[in-house]
Motif scaffolding. Structure first.
Motif, PDB file in Angstrom:
ATOM      1  N   PRO A 116       0.794  -1.234   0.000  1.00  0.00           N
ATOM      2  CA  PRO A 116       0.000   0.000   0.000  1.00  0.00           C
ATOM      3  C   PRO A 116       0.825   1.283   0.000  1.00  0.00           C
ATOM      4  N   VAL A 117       2.074   1.199   0.464  1.00  0.00           N
ATOM      5  CA  VAL A 117       2.868   2.435   0.553  1.00  0.00           C
ATOM      6  C   VAL A 117       3.647   2.717  -0.734  1.00  0.00           C
ATOM      7  N   LEU A 118       3.541   1.807  -1.692  1.00  0.00           N
ATOM      8  CA  LEU A 118       4.249   2.015  -2.963  1.00  0.00           C
ATOM      9  C   LEU A 118       3.270   2.406  -4.062  1.00  0.00           C
ATOM     10  N   SER A 119       3.730   3.209  -4.996  1.00  0.00           N
ATOM     11  CA  SER A 119       2.910   3.571  -6.147  1.00  0.00           C
ATOM     12  C   SER A 119       2.718   2.338  -7.033  1.00  0.00           C
ATOM     13  N   ALA A 120       1.805   2.471  -7.995  1.00  0.00           N
ATOM     14  CA  ALA A 120       1.539   1.349  -8.912  1.00  0.00           C
ATOM     15  C   ALA A 120       2.825   0.924  -9.612  1.00  0.00           C
ATOM     16  N   GLU A 121       3.596   1.897 -10.097  1.00  0.00           N
ATOM     17  CA  GLU A 121       4.811   1.526 -10.845  1.00  0.00           C
ATOM     18  C   GLU A 121       5.847   0.868  -9.938  1.00  0.00           C
ATOM     19  N   ARG A 122       5.928   1.318  -8.679  1.00  0.00           N
ATOM     20  CA  ARG A 122       6.879   0.691  -7.754  1.00  0.00           C
ATOM     21  C   ARG A 122       6.437  -0.732  -7.407  1.00  0.00           C
ATOM     22  N   ASN A 123       5.118  -0.927  -7.306  1.00  0.00           N
ATOM     23  CA  ASN A 123       4.612  -2.278  -7.064  1.00  0.00           C
ATOM     24  C   ASN A 123       4.961  -3.212  -8.216  1.00  0.00           C
ATOM     25  N   ALA A 136      16.942   2.086 -15.716  1.00  0.00           N
ATOM     26  CA  ALA A 136      16.273   2.556 -16.941  1.00  0.00           C
ATOM     27  C   ALA A 136      15.486   1.418 -17.597  1.00  0.00           C
ATOM     28  N   GLU A 137      16.107   0.249 -17.650  1.00  0.00           N
ATOM     29  CA  GLU A 137      15.429  -0.895 -18.261  1.00  0.00           C
ATOM     30  C   GLU A 137      14.231  -1.328 -17.407  1.00  0.00           C
ATOM     31  N   ARG A 138      14.413  -1.254 -16.093  1.00  0.00           N
ATOM     32  CA  ARG A 138      13.280  -1.597 -15.207  1.00  0.00           C
ATOM     33  C   ARG A 138      12.114  -0.641 -15.469  1.00  0.00           C
ATOM     34  N   ARG A 139      12.441   0.642 -15.575  1.00  0.00           N
ATOM     35  CA  ARG A 139      11.378   1.634 -15.824  1.00  0.00           C
ATOM     36  C   ARG A 139      10.672   1.345 -17.156  1.00  0.00           C
ATOM     37  N   ARG A 140      11.468   0.964 -18.171  1.00  0.00           N
ATOM     38  CA  ARG A 140      10.889   0.705 -19.491  1.00  0.00           C
ATOM     39  C   ARG A 140       9.912  -0.476 -19.420  1.00  0.00           C
ATOM     40  N   ARG A 141      10.351  -1.531 -18.719  1.00  0.00           N
ATOM     41  CA  ARG A 141       9.500  -2.726 -18.638  1.00  0.00           C
ATOM     42  C   ARG A 141       8.249  -2.474 -17.802  1.00  0.00           C
ATOM     43  N   VAL A 142       8.413  -1.691 -16.744  1.00  0.00           N
ATOM     44  CA  VAL A 142       7.252  -1.356 -15.909  1.00  0.00           C
ATOM     45  C   VAL A 142       6.245  -0.563 -16.734  1.00  0.00           C
ATOM     46  N   ALA A 143       6.746   0.398 -17.504  1.00  0.00           N
ATOM     47  CA  ALA A 143       5.853   1.215 -18.338  1.00  0.00           C
ATOM     48  C   ALA A 143       5.131   0.330 -19.356  1.00  0.00           C
ATOM     49  N   ALA A 144       5.852  -0.640 -19.929  1.00  0.00           N
ATOM     50  CA  ALA A 144       5.241  -1.533 -20.910  1.00  0.00           C
ATOM     51  C   ALA A 144       4.156  -2.393 -20.261  1.00  0.00           C
ATOM     52  N   ALA A 145       4.431  -2.897 -19.072  1.00  0.00           N
ATOM     53  CA  ALA A 145       3.450  -3.742 -18.377  1.00  0.00           C
ATOM     54  C   ALA A 145       2.210  -2.941 -18.003  1.00  0.00           C
ATOM     55  N   LEU A 146       2.423  -1.724 -17.517  1.00  0.00           N
ATOM     56  CA  LEU A 146       1.277  -0.894 -17.151  1.00  0.00           C
ATOM     57  C   LEU A 146       0.478  -0.492 -18.396  1.00  0.00           C
ATOM     58  N   ALA A 147       1.166  -0.279 -19.505  1.00  0.00           N
ATOM     59  CA  ALA A 147       0.467   0.056 -20.752  1.00  0.00           C
ATOM     60  C   ALA A 147      -0.381  -1.137 -21.202  1.00  0.00           C
ATOM     61  N   LEU A 148       0.160  -2.329 -21.031  1.00  0.00           N
ATOM     62  CA  LEU A 148      -0.547  -3.533 -21.442  1.00  0.00           C
ATOM     63  C   LEU A 148      -1.859  -3.711 -20.671  1.00  0.00           C
ATOM     64  N   VAL A 149      -1.845  -3.319 -19.400  1.00  0.00           N
ATOM     65  CA  VAL A 149      -3.077  -3.456 -18.605  1.00  0.00           C
ATOM     66  C   VAL A 149      -3.888  -2.157 -18.625  1.00  0.00           C
ATOM     67  N   GLY A 150      -3.452  -1.187 -19.422  1.00  0.00           N
ATOM     68  CA  GLY A 150      -4.213   0.050 -19.590  1.00  0.00           C
ATOM     69  C   GLY A 150      -4.155   0.992 -18.411  1.00  0.00           C
ATOM     70  N   LEU A 151      -3.026   1.009 -17.707  1.00  0.00           N
ATOM     71  CA  LEU A 151      -2.951   1.869 -16.517  1.00  0.00           C
ATOM     72  C   LEU A 151      -1.754   2.822 -16.556  1.00  0.00           C
ATOM     73  N   SER A 152      -1.334   3.193 -17.748  1.00  0.00           N
ATOM     74  CA  SER A 152      -0.180   4.104 -17.845  1.00  0.00           C
ATOM     75  C   SER A 152      -0.432   5.401 -17.089  1.00  0.00           C
ATOM     76  N   ASP A 153      -1.668   5.856 -17.132  1.00  0.00           N
ATOM     77  CA  ASP A 153      -1.968   7.139 -16.489  1.00  0.00           C
ATOM     78  C   ASP A 153      -2.136   7.021 -14.979  1.00  0.00           C
ATOM     79  N   ARG A 154      -2.019   5.829 -14.442  1.00  0.00           N
ATOM     80  CA  ARG A 154      -2.163   5.654 -12.992  1.00  0.00           C
ATOM     81  C   ARG A 154      -0.845   5.182 -12.348  1.00  0.00           C
ATOM     82  N   ALA A 155       0.242   5.329 -13.098  1.00  0.00           N
ATOM     83  CA  ALA A 155       1.523   4.767 -12.642  1.00  0.00           C
ATOM     84  C   ALA A 155       1.955   5.308 -11.280  1.00  0.00           C
TER      85      ALA A 155
END
Lengths: 245, 385
Positions: A116-123, A136-155
């Motif tokens: 609960p204390v971490l943001s969506a992207e940190r989770n 940088a690569e971790r951030r890229r993959r996290v962004a891709a995963a969040l985009a896949l589930v349609g939550l880029s704007d809630r990162a």
């Protein structure tokens, strides 16, 4: 021994000819509850081919979650062999099992179990911290995963700032971010309303159909199970041919 | 470093609890810093005093004087190179609250016995020429803004002068510095001849003698020879090395080291319990989260390490703030009490000890909760939630 249910959502038909990703042979598991020994799984054998989407149904206490834990290397059988993605889980040490889980398994939980204390992207990033990937690569993959589930704007949002459906989508993103071999979902729609649940099921279906992910999903809900390629029924620790009334 | 956001987020989970726990640690280490500075003020300079000097006092007590006539007899003891003496004045400046560490000393003998006292040739000449002249340490001179030639009234709470008063006018001949931090720079040294002769009745007595021992002479033998000389006299002597004498003086006040150790041990033990309980509670509250981390592939040792790291961030963070606070507080405190305890400061090795204690405290306090995290069975923990 197992019953295959036909799907009603236009998803691909049951797989044929694909190599087995999961192989269980004569698996038994029991728990001690005080002086009483409760047998949860009994001499269970099962094969799940690579790329399959299996729904595991059965009444409470039938051993569904225990079977899922065995497949994920979270628990060990009393007897029998559990082989997943070529790894004999019975023979592995706890440390080796952890490493294997990090590389091969994505978990989706009924209650999402986000930090609960971490943001969506940190989770979503949590499984990647165990890899040697740079920030940088971790951030890229996290962004891709969040985009896949349609939550880029809630990162940047924390779990408390998300709806239940969004939280579960973050949970799915966390499960797939490290590109696991198998996704194990324990009642992924059990805590969601119908619309949110359908969105999650569509997501799992897309992961299976479009990305070839092998998925084992425990559910009580026949509607959720109908999204799978096939349905297995467990009762009193054994796979049965058809669901009990 | 990659786990830092997770660690910091976990620490911020209960901000109020974190603040109170941190405050406890900060106060404990602030106290530690001030206590070790206090111990240093009392005992720290003992190791630095000269090993070739003896102090001779009255066997009854330091307060009881010794005849001035002993000086020549001591000077004749084989192994004694120089003899000096001092008489306490019990002085204050303007107000009895302004204690003035002043002593009447024989100028040349005293400077010969204490080469650590550094004065210019001009100051030495002025002190030698003017019977009312006094030299003052640079700290004391700065405190009262005294300059060469200033006439300063020194009042005694012990002695009465020939006029029936208690005030001696002295002229500032200059300031002195020191070459060894064992010596303070907040004292005033008045000429013994001026002070003694202006008493209502010349005293011809001193509180203690200082003997400088010749190089190669056995200090213990010289010490025994001095005392043997005055056995069965009306004022028997007790001679010891300057270090032993300083230790004896301090032990008359208290065993500062034991007091500091006792207080610090009690405070740190309490602190250990507070942090251990806080960490245990914190881990208990997020059993399911730790289980999920393990399900994601975090190993037992990583779960243990995360809990231990949190504990150590709390103790180390709090300790650093507390120690820096204590270090910063030493200067203003020293400015206020410097005339009594000029060496009130925190040594670097004491600060390092504080950091080591913080690390040890973090390790011990986090060990049990960390062990619980390590032993956590994922399937069991997730079944409970």
């Amino acid at each position: 021994m197992n019953d295959e249910a036909s799907s009603s959502h236009g998803e691909p038909p049951p797989l044929t000819g694909a190599p087995d990703l999961v192989s269980l042979r004569g698996v038994s598991k029991s728990f001690r509850r005080g002086a009483e020994v409760v047998t949860v799984l009994e001499d269970l054998s099962l094969e799940i081919p690579e790329g399959d989407f299996v729904a595991l149904m059965g009444p409470s206490g039938s051993g569904k979650s225990t079977l899922l834990n065995l497949l994920g290397g979270l628990d060990r059988p009393d007897s029998g062999d559990v082989v997943v993605a070529g790894a004999h889980l019975n023979d592995m040490s706890e440390a080796a099992l952890s490493r294997w889980r990090a590389a091969n398994v994505g978990f989706v939980f009924q209650l999402y179990h986000l930090i609960p204390v971490l943001s969506a992207e940190r989770n979503v990033e949590l499984p990647l911290l165990l890899t040697g990937l740079g920030a940088a690569e971790r951030r890229r993959r996290v962004a891709a995963a969040l985009a896949l589930v349609g939550l880029s704007d809630r990162a940047r949002h924390k779990p408390a700032e998300l709806s239940g459906g969004q939280e579960q989508r973050v949970g799915v993103a966390r499960a797939i971010v490290s590109d696991p071999t198998i996704i194990l979902a324990d009642e992924p729609t059990g805590d969601l309303d119908r619309a949110s649940g359908d969105a999650i099921l569509d997501l799992l279906l897309a992961l299976n159909r479009d990305h070839g992910k092998t998925i084992v999903m425990v559910t009580h809900d026949p509607h959720a199970a109908s999204h799978a390629r096939r349905v297995l029924y467990l009762d009193k620790g054994v796979l049965v041919d058809r669901p009990l009334a | 470093m990659k786990y830092l956001p997770l660690l910091l987020a976990n620490l911020r989970r209960k901000p109020l609890r974190l603040i109170f726990t941190l405050l406890s640690v900060i106060v404990a280490f602030l106290l530690f810093g001030l206590l070790v500075a206090t111990r240093e003020a009392f005992t720290g300079t003992i190791e630095l005093v000269g090993s070739d000097r003896l102090i001779t006092v009255n066997k009854v007590s330091l307060i009881q004087p010794l005849p001035l006539s002993y000086a020549n007899r001591i000077r004749g003891v084989p192994g004694v190179q120089r003899v000096a003496w001092a008489l306490f004045i019990g002085a204050y400046y303007q107000d009895p609250k302004n204690f003035l560490p002043a002593a009447a000393v024989d100028t040349e003998g005293y400077l010969g016995a204490y080469p650590e006292i550094l004065i210019s040739d001009e100051t030495r000449a002025r002190w030698r020429q003017d019977r009312t002249a006094a030299i003052v340490g640079k700290t004391l001179a700065a405190q009262y803004n005294w300059k060469v030639g200033d006439r300063v009234p020194v009042q005694s709470q012990i002695w009465t002068n020939a006029d029936g008063g208690h005030t001696w006018e002295v002229t500032i001949a200059g300031t002195y510095d020191v070459s060894n931090e064992a010596f303070d720079t907040s004292s005033m040294l008045i000429r013994y001849d001026y002070f003694n002769e202006s008493l209502i009745t010349p005293l011809n007595q001193v509180n203690f003698y200082i003997e400088r021992v010749r190089r190669g002479a056995d200090v213990a033998t010289v010490s025994n020879r001095v005392d043997d000389m005055f056995v069965n006299s009306p004022a028997e002597t007790d001679t010891s090395t300057e270090k032993a004498w300083a230790q004896g003086m301090i032990s008359q006040i208290a065993d500062i080291g034991a007091i500091v150790t006792s207080i610090v041990s009690a405070v740190f033990f309490s602190m250990l319990l507070v942090i251990a309980v806080t960490m245990a509670q914190s881990v208990r509250e997020r059993t399911s989260e730790l289980a999920v981390l393990k399900a994601l592939g975090y190993q037992d040792r990583e779960a243990f390490g995360l809990v231990l790291a949190e504990s150590m961030i709390i103790t180390l963070g709090g300790a650093l703030v507390g120690l820096v606070g204590a270090w910063m507080a030493c200067a203003p405190i020293r400015a206020r009490i410097g005339q009594y305890l000029p060496n009130f400061y925190m040594r670097a090795d004491d600060a390092a000890l504080g950091v080591a204690l913080a690390l040890a405290m973090g390790l011990i306090a986090g060990a049990w909760p960390g062990w619980q995290a390590l032993r956590l069975r994922v399937a069991t923990a997730l079944r409970r939630t």
